[in-house]
Design a protein around this motif. Structure first.
Motif: not given
Length: 178
Positions: A3-4, A160-173, A175-178
């Motif tokens: 979670q980011f 991505l839509v949920r992240a824009m509501f919650t402020g938390i982006k959930e990414i499979p470890r 697959r995460a890239r800066d």
């Protein structure tokens, strides 16, 4: 899943307020009314506040966290074409281009709308043409933005839509890239 934190409360409130006000002004409200001009000023103020927040706000909100990078955008396009599913912790490079496009297109709409009101309809026909062109461009960009959000959500398997509501982006470890 990792979670980011992304998109602080101000950015999320700005985003959804802008979406609602722009849709109302572009699709519902008669452009020849005082309400259209007033909402245009409110929208322009929102953009100015977001530009300020992009300089002094939280780390994820700052423009330095999503610079425009043609090489990074090309790399993202290459990843898409090769079915690589990397998810960026914040905005993707293509997303950054869209954000700047929308911010400055809407700012241009506000400024051209202001010029139209200054002219009182006399001598600023170019401002009205510019305003109408920017409105069409912005509406096209918004449709492209929405389509890209759904495409990327499905492609990288991140809501991505949920992240824009919650402020938390959930990414499979993996697959995460800066």
């Amino acid at each position: 899943m990792a979670q980011f934190p992304v998109w602080d409360p101000f950015v999320r409130l700005f985003h959804w307020s802008l979406a609602l006000l722009f849709a109302a002004n572009a699709l519902v409200i008669d452009p020849d009314t005082l309400l259209h001009s007033t909402l245009g000023y409110v929208i322009t103020l929102l953009i100015v506040l977001r530009l300020i927040w992009g300089l002094i706000g939280s780390p994820c909100a700052r423009f330095s966290s999503f610079p425009i990078s043609p090489s990074a955008a090309l790399k993202q396009l290459r990843d898409i074409s090769l079915s690589r599913r990397f998810a960026h912790r914040g905005h993707s490079p293509l997303g950054a281009f869209m954000i700047y496009n929308l911010l400055f297109s809407i700012l241009g709409l506000g400024l051209s709308g202001y010029l139209i009101t200054l002219s009182g309809g006399a001598g600023f026909a170019w401002a009205e043409d510019l305003h109408e062109g920017l409105a069409a461009w912005t509406q096209f960009s918004i449709v492209l933005h929405i389509a890209a959000v759904f495409f990327e959500s499905k492609r990288i398997r991140v809501n991505l839509v949920r992240a824009m509501f919650t402020g938390i982006k959930e990414i499979p470890r993996h697959r995460a890239r800066d």
